[in-house]
Design a protein around this motif. Structure first.
Motif, PDB file in Angstrom:
ATOM      1  N   PRO A  48       0.836  -1.437  -0.089  1.00  0.00           N
ATOM      2  CA  PRO A  48       0.100   0.112  -0.003  1.00  0.00           C
ATOM      3  C   PRO A  48       0.968   1.061  -0.002  1.00  0.00           C
ATOM      4  O   PRO A  48       0.398   2.095  -0.389  1.00  0.00           O
ATOM      5  CB  PRO A  48      -0.735  -0.171   1.361  1.00  0.00           C
ATOM      6  N   GLY A  49       2.083   1.255   0.503  1.00  0.00           N
ATOM      7  CA  GLY A  49       3.077   2.304   0.458  1.00  0.00           C
ATOM      8  C   GLY A  49       3.526   2.802  -1.081  1.00  0.00           C
ATOM      9  O   GLY A  49       3.734   3.940  -1.024  1.00  0.00           O
ATOM     10  N   ARG A  50       3.660   1.926  -1.798  1.00  0.00           N
ATOM     11  CA  ARG A  50       3.917   2.126  -3.242  1.00  0.00           C
ATOM     12  C   ARG A  50       3.014   2.945  -4.025  1.00  0.00           C
ATOM     13  O   ARG A  50       1.694   2.437  -3.908  1.00  0.00           O
ATOM     14  CB  ARG A  50       4.469   0.947  -3.714  1.00  0.00           C
ATOM     15  N   LYS A  51       3.096   3.757  -4.800  1.00  0.00           N
ATOM     16  CA  LYS A  51       2.213   4.286  -5.869  1.00  0.00           C
ATOM     17  C   LYS A  51       2.983   4.323  -7.237  1.00  0.00           C
ATOM     18  O   LYS A  51       3.418   5.287  -7.659  1.00  0.00           O
ATOM     19  CB  LYS A  51       2.145   5.942  -5.281  1.00  0.00           C
ATOM     20  N   GLY A  52       2.534   3.485  -7.842  1.00  0.00           N
ATOM     21  CA  GLY A  52       2.866   3.394  -9.420  1.00  0.00           C
ATOM     22  C   GLY A  52       4.497   3.274  -9.686  1.00  0.00           C
ATOM     23  O   GLY A  52       5.542   2.835  -8.842  1.00  0.00           O
ATOM     24  N   TYR A  53       4.805   3.724 -10.909  1.00  0.00           N
ATOM     25  CA  TYR A  53       6.263   3.981 -11.151  1.00  0.00           C
ATOM     26  C   TYR A  53       7.051   4.899 -10.276  1.00  0.00           C
ATOM     27  O   TYR A  53       6.699   5.724 -10.128  1.00  0.00           O
ATOM     28  CB  TYR A  53       6.224   4.357 -12.714  1.00  0.00           C
ATOM     29  N   GLN A  54       8.365   4.227 -10.016  1.00  0.00           N
ATOM     30  CA  GLN A  54       9.224   4.753  -9.165  1.00  0.00           C
ATOM     31  C   GLN A  54      10.691   4.970 -10.186  1.00  0.00           C
ATOM     32  O   GLN A  54      10.763   3.752 -10.465  1.00  0.00           O
ATOM     33  CB  GLN A  54       9.243   4.110  -7.776  1.00  0.00           C
ATOM     34  N   LEU A  55      11.038   5.874 -10.223  1.00  0.00           N
ATOM     35  CA  LEU A  55      12.583   5.959 -10.627  1.00  0.00           C
ATOM     36  C   LEU A  55      13.647   5.709  -9.767  1.00  0.00           C
ATOM     37  O   LEU A  55      14.173   6.748  -9.056  1.00  0.00           O
ATOM     38  CB  LEU A  55      12.621   7.253 -11.442  1.00  0.00           C
ATOM     39  N   THR A  56      13.928   4.473  -9.778  1.00  0.00           N
ATOM     40  CA  THR A  56      14.984   4.095  -8.784  1.00  0.00           C
ATOM     41  C   THR A  56      16.428   3.973  -9.357  1.00  0.00           C
ATOM     42  O   THR A  56      16.428   4.080 -10.345  1.00  0.00           O
ATOM     43  CB  THR A  56      14.464   2.614  -8.019  1.00  0.00           C
TER      44      THR A  56
END
Length: 68
Positions: A48-56
């Protein structure tokens, strides 16, 4: 002349029995309506903490190596 009345009565009896049998046969062949299925709740997100695409950092490294 009770004979003709008795024949009419028997005819009605057999006609009624035949009609009832036909109705029962049709009712047995008609498919039943399916029972409504329970509505499934929408699936919850895995994290639930992630929100879609993340540029890691890992993704940035891939982009650097994939440049032409």
């Amino acid at each position: 002349m009770s004979q003709p009345d008795a024949q009419i009565s028997r005819r009605r009896l057999f006609a009624g029995a035949g009609a009832a049998t036909a109705v029962a046969a049709v009712a047995a062949l008609v498919p039943q309506a399916p029972e409504p299925e329970a509505v499934a709740a929408p699936p919850e997100p895995a994290d639930p903490g992630r929100k879609g695409y993340q540029l890691t950092e890992h993704v940035q490294r891939y982009y650097q190596t994939a440049r032409v």
